[in-house]
Scaffold this motif. Structure first.
Motif, mmCIF file in Angstrom:
data_model
loop_
_atom_site.group_PDB
_atom_site.id
_atom_site.type_symbol
_atom_site.label_atom_id
_atom_site.label_comp_id
_atom_site.label_asym_id
_atom_site.label_seq_id
_atom_site.Cartn_x
_atom_site.Cartn_y
_atom_site.Cartn_z
ATOM 1 N N VAL A 137 -42.712 -21.334 6.544
ATOM 2 C CA VAL A 137 -41.187 -21.637 6.430
ATOM 3 C C VAL A 137 -40.647 -20.045 6.428
ATOM 4 O O VAL A 137 -41.123 -19.257 5.678
ATOM 5 N N ALA A 138 -39.760 -19.941 7.210
ATOM 6 C CA ALA A 138 -38.908 -18.521 7.192
ATOM 7 C C ALA A 138 -37.697 -18.836 6.641
ATOM 8 O O ALA A 138 -37.048 -19.909 6.375
ATOM 9 N N TRP A 139 -37.102 -17.701 5.903
ATOM 10 C CA TRP A 139 -35.961 -18.159 5.186
ATOM 11 C C TRP A 139 -34.738 -17.607 6.008
ATOM 12 O O TRP A 139 -34.834 -17.113 6.888
ATOM 13 N N GLY A 140 -33.515 -18.053 5.694
ATOM 14 C CA GLY A 140 -32.350 -18.087 6.272
ATOM 15 C C GLY A 140 -31.298 -19.039 5.996
ATOM 16 O O GLY A 140 -31.500 -19.992 5.348
ATOM 17 N N SER A 141 -29.973 -18.713 6.499
ATOM 18 C CA SER A 141 -28.958 -19.758 6.125
ATOM 19 C C SER A 141 -29.398 -21.041 6.663
ATOM 20 O O SER A 141 -29.096 -22.245 5.945
ATOM 21 N N THR A 142 -29.717 -21.217 7.846
ATOM 22 C CA THR A 142 -30.092 -22.551 8.456
ATOM 23 C C THR A 142 -31.034 -23.199 7.619
ATOM 24 O O THR A 142 -31.125 -24.484 7.316
ATOM 25 N N LEU A 143 -32.225 -22.775 7.220
ATOM 26 C CA LEU A 143 -33.212 -23.300 6.602
ATOM 27 C C LEU A 143 -32.994 -23.475 5.369
ATOM 28 O O LEU A 143 -33.357 -24.368 4.559
ATOM 29 N N THR A 144 -31.946 -22.742 4.481
ATOM 30 C CA THR A 144 -31.394 -23.037 3.187
ATOM 31 C C THR A 144 -30.611 -24.347 3.252
ATOM 32 O O THR A 144 -30.749 -25.292 2.360
ATOM 33 N N SER A 145 -29.735 -24.592 4.330
ATOM 34 C CA SER A 145 -29.129 -25.890 4.494
ATOM 35 C C SER A 145 -30.114 -27.058 4.707
ATOM 36 O O SER A 145 -30.074 -28.154 4.052
ATOM 37 N N MET A 146 -31.317 -26.869 5.624
ATOM 38 C CA MET A 146 -32.165 -27.778 5.824
ATOM 39 C C MET A 146 -33.035 -28.208 4.714
ATOM 40 O O MET A 146 -33.086 -29.322 4.437
ATOM 41 N N SER A 147 -33.411 -27.105 3.653
ATOM 42 C CA SER A 147 -34.118 -27.501 2.577
ATOM 43 C C SER A 147 -33.588 -28.558 1.574
ATOM 44 O O SER A 147 -34.183 -29.284 0.897
ATOM 45 N N ARG A 148 -32.178 -28.479 1.623
ATOM 46 C CA ARG A 148 -31.495 -29.571 0.711
ATOM 47 C C ARG A 148 -31.536 -30.941 1.306
ATOM 48 O O ARG A 148 -31.150 -31.880 0.445
ATOM 49 N N TYR A 149 -31.856 -31.040 2.570
ATOM 50 C CA TYR A 149 -31.878 -32.482 2.837
ATOM 51 C C TYR A 149 -33.150 -33.150 3.212
ATOM 52 O O TYR A 149 -33.204 -34.227 3.829
ATOM 53 N N LEU A 150 -34.315 -32.713 2.874
ATOM 54 C CA LEU A 150 -35.674 -32.942 3.311
ATOM 55 C C LEU A 150 -36.134 -34.224 2.637
ATOM 56 O O LEU A 150 -35.593 -34.515 1.346
ATOM 57 N N ASN A 151 -36.419 -35.066 3.596
ATOM 58 C CA ASN A 151 -37.111 -36.474 2.881
ATOM 59 C C ASN A 151 -38.394 -36.142 2.191
ATOM 60 O O ASN A 151 -39.049 -35.470 2.454
ATOM 61 N N VAL A 160 -47.214 -24.931 1.625
ATOM 62 C CA VAL A 160 -45.999 -24.269 2.264
ATOM 63 C C VAL A 160 -45.976 -22.806 2.189
ATOM 64 O O VAL A 160 -46.352 -22.449 1.033
ATOM 65 N N VAL A 161 -46.227 -22.222 2.909
ATOM 66 C CA VAL A 161 -46.385 -20.628 3.089
ATOM 67 C C VAL A 161 -45.015 -19.721 3.634
ATOM 68 O O VAL A 161 -44.562 -20.359 4.709
ATOM 69 N N GLN A 162 -44.698 -18.980 2.959
ATOM 70 C CA GLN A 162 -43.357 -18.137 3.164
ATOM 71 C C GLN A 162 -43.891 -17.071 4.380
ATOM 72 O O GLN A 162 -44.915 -16.439 4.495
ATOM 73 N N LEU A 163 -42.919 -17.200 5.516
ATOM 74 C CA LEU A 163 -43.437 -16.483 6.708
ATOM 75 C C LEU A 163 -43.242 -14.991 6.509
ATOM 76 O O LEU A 163 -43.658 -14.056 7.371
ATOM 77 N N ASN A 164 -42.110 -14.582 5.921
ATOM 78 C CA ASN A 164 -41.703 -13.186 5.850
ATOM 79 C C ASN A 164 -41.095 -12.726 4.578
ATOM 80 O O ASN A 164 -40.616 -13.707 3.893
ATOM 81 N N GLY A 165 -41.259 -11.377 4.194
ATOM 82 C CA GLY A 165 -40.824 -10.974 2.779
ATOM 83 C C GLY A 165 -39.331 -11.017 2.902
ATOM 84 O O GLY A 165 -38.690 -11.087 3.782
ATOM 85 N N GLY A 289 -42.649 -10.188 9.047
ATOM 86 C CA GLY A 289 -42.729 -11.270 9.785
ATOM 87 C C GLY A 289 -43.816 -11.452 10.565
ATOM 88 O O GLY A 289 -44.277 -10.302 11.102
ATOM 89 N N PRO A 290 -44.085 -12.737 11.004
ATOM 90 C CA PRO A 290 -45.301 -13.014 11.898
ATOM 91 C C PRO A 290 -45.034 -12.450 13.339
ATOM 92 O O PRO A 290 -43.991 -12.683 14.018
ATOM 93 N N GLU A 291 -46.163 -11.967 13.971
ATOM 94 C CA GLU A 291 -46.143 -11.464 15.292
ATOM 95 C C GLU A 291 -45.669 -12.905 16.207
ATOM 96 O O GLU A 291 -46.258 -13.789 15.918
ATOM 97 N N HIS A 292 -45.343 -12.592 17.436
ATOM 98 C CA HIS A 292 -45.019 -13.660 17.997
ATOM 99 C C HIS A 292 -46.191 -14.358 18.523
ATOM 100 O O HIS A 292 -46.166 -15.641 18.926
ATOM 101 N N GLY A 293 -47.382 -13.641 18.914
ATOM 102 C CA GLY A 293 -48.550 -14.337 19.240
ATOM 103 C C GLY A 293 -49.056 -15.217 18.130
ATOM 104 O O GLY A 293 -49.599 -16.331 18.684
ATOM 105 N N LEU A 294 -48.994 -15.072 16.969
ATOM 106 C CA LEU A 294 -49.150 -16.003 15.730
ATOM 107 C C LEU A 294 -48.391 -16.978 16.104
ATOM 108 O O LEU A 294 -48.843 -18.364 15.658
ATOM 109 N N ILE A 295 -47.096 -16.946 15.975
ATOM 110 C CA ILE A 295 -46.233 -18.208 16.190
ATOM 111 C C ILE A 295 -46.770 -19.040 17.286
ATOM 112 O O ILE A 295 -46.771 -20.387 17.215
ATOM 113 N N ARG A 296 -46.834 -18.341 18.500
ATOM 114 C CA ARG A 296 -47.325 -19.302 19.720
ATOM 115 C C ARG A 296 -48.512 -19.916 19.583
ATOM 116 O O ARG A 296 -48.845 -20.790 20.177
ATOM 117 N N SER A 297 -49.384 -19.599 18.455
ATOM 118 C CA SER A 297 -50.545 -20.182 18.316
ATOM 119 C C SER A 297 -50.349 -21.493 17.456
ATOM 120 O O SER A 297 -51.391 -22.308 17.307
#
Length: 341
Positions: A137-151, A160-165, A289-297
């Motif tokens: 999970v990456a932090w950010g404004s959109t993910l903050t909003s999304m986290s409030r609605y999780l089922n 759950v692992v944080q993706l970036n400092g 943050g994770p390199e794009h190669g990791l995300i693509r995997s």
């Protein structure tokens, strides 16, 4: 499970039988699934289901609500007058992703639209998270909003692992990022792996040395086992600036560097151009943050963005092949496709 159904029942409906008490655990899940099958697929009435399960009508109502909240039932509404399906098909054909276009009223502002998209995204994510999942999970404004609605969905052995400092020169960022991670972990009964490092190091050499530390290496190893990555897209040109550009993470020299290198956005504080390329962007050498190669995997790359002003950044993320599931509002979908015209 998608099916035409009678109107949703109310928890205040009357009782037709004496309830033996609320079910729990695996029994509740089994009964909720059975009630959902009878209600949505066989069109049984509430009273008929209550008699079959030997319980009360209000208990059946609660079981159906539980089935929807936990993802056993997913409701889809098809309107032949809407163009969302056409937009989804166009995006899927162009970028090879599974697109979900969220319709909304034209009078909503960008913040309200983001909230609608975040709610839709939270419900769409649930089926992808299973036992033994590693969810990045990456932090950010959109993910903050999304986290409030999780089922709520019970899993076991999940992380759950944080993706970036999240730290910068003004704050450690721990409360901001930790709250997002806590909400995701609570929704899925998952352990949390936080990443207590800065969003950006001052020097690339510092990052190289820190990445050799065992405590940091342990978190990086968890990231490498991700089955789901969840992120928004930061944008330099958004009407509502992304948190990374307003939260003290970048100074004037950094912003000039990004403009010079034609950067349009970032995923988890790793930057890219509109064509999806990231080579030669100096700030990426200092990003945690994770390199794009990791995300693509990662099997499921779940991207959530709203706002037409983020269309170029969204296009860059898609061109970089960072996305397999895209949640987008209707206006942004149109803006994204207009770039291809």
């Amino acid at each position: 499970m998608s099916a035409a159904a009678p109107p949703f029942p109310s928890a205040d409906d009357g009782q037709s039988a004496q309830s033996p008490g609320p079910p729990s655990g695996a029994r509740k899940q089994r009964e909720a699934l059975l009630a959902a099958q009878l209600y949505y697929l066989q069109d049984l009435t509430m009273d008929a289901i209550a008699r079959e399960l030997r319980t009360s009508r209000s208990t059946v109502s609660r079981l159906l609500a539980f089935a929807r909240e936990t993802g056993l039932v997913q409701i889809q509404i098809w309107n032949p007058l809407e163009s969302s399906a056409e937009l989804e098909s166009a995006i899927t054909e162009r970028y090879g992703v599974r697109a979900h276009v969220v319709p909304h009223a034209s009078n909503l502002n960008e913040a309200e639209t983001r909230d609608r998209v975040a709610m839709y995204a939270a419900r769409t994510l649930t089926p992808l998270v299973t036992s033994n999942s590693v969810v990045g999970v990456a932090w950010g404004s959109t993910l903050t909003s999304m986290s409030r609605y999780l089922n709520r969905k019970a899993t076991h052995g999940s992380t759950v692992v944080q993706l970036n400092g999240a730290a910068n020169t003004q704050t450690m960022g721990l409360g901001y990022a930790s709250e997002i991670m806590r909400r995701f972990a609570s929704a899925y009964d998952a352990a949390v792996e936080e990443f207590p490092v800065p969003a950006f190091f001052d020097r690339a050499e510092t990052k190289r040395l820190m990445w050799q530390e065992r405590s940091v290496r342990r978190v990086l190893d968890v990231q490498e086992r991700m089955s789901v990555a969840v992120f928004g897209v930061g944008s330099l040109h958004s009407d509502i600036p992304s948190h990374v550009y307003t939260g003290g993470y970048l100074d004037a020299a950094d912003l000039r560097s990004l403009a010079r290198e034609r950067v349009v956005g970032d995923v988890a504080t790793v930057f890219f151009r509109e064509d999806g390329s990231a080579s030669g962007i100096a700030l990426n050498d200092r990003s945690t943050g994770p390199e794009h190669g990791l995300i693509r995997s990662v099997e499921h790359r779940f991207c959530v963005v709203s706002g037409p002003s983020k269309a170029r950044a969204r296009r860059g993320a898609l061109n970089a092949r960072l996305v397999t599931v895209l949640i987008v509002d209707e206006s942004t979908a149109r803006s994204l496709l207009a770039l291809e015209a």
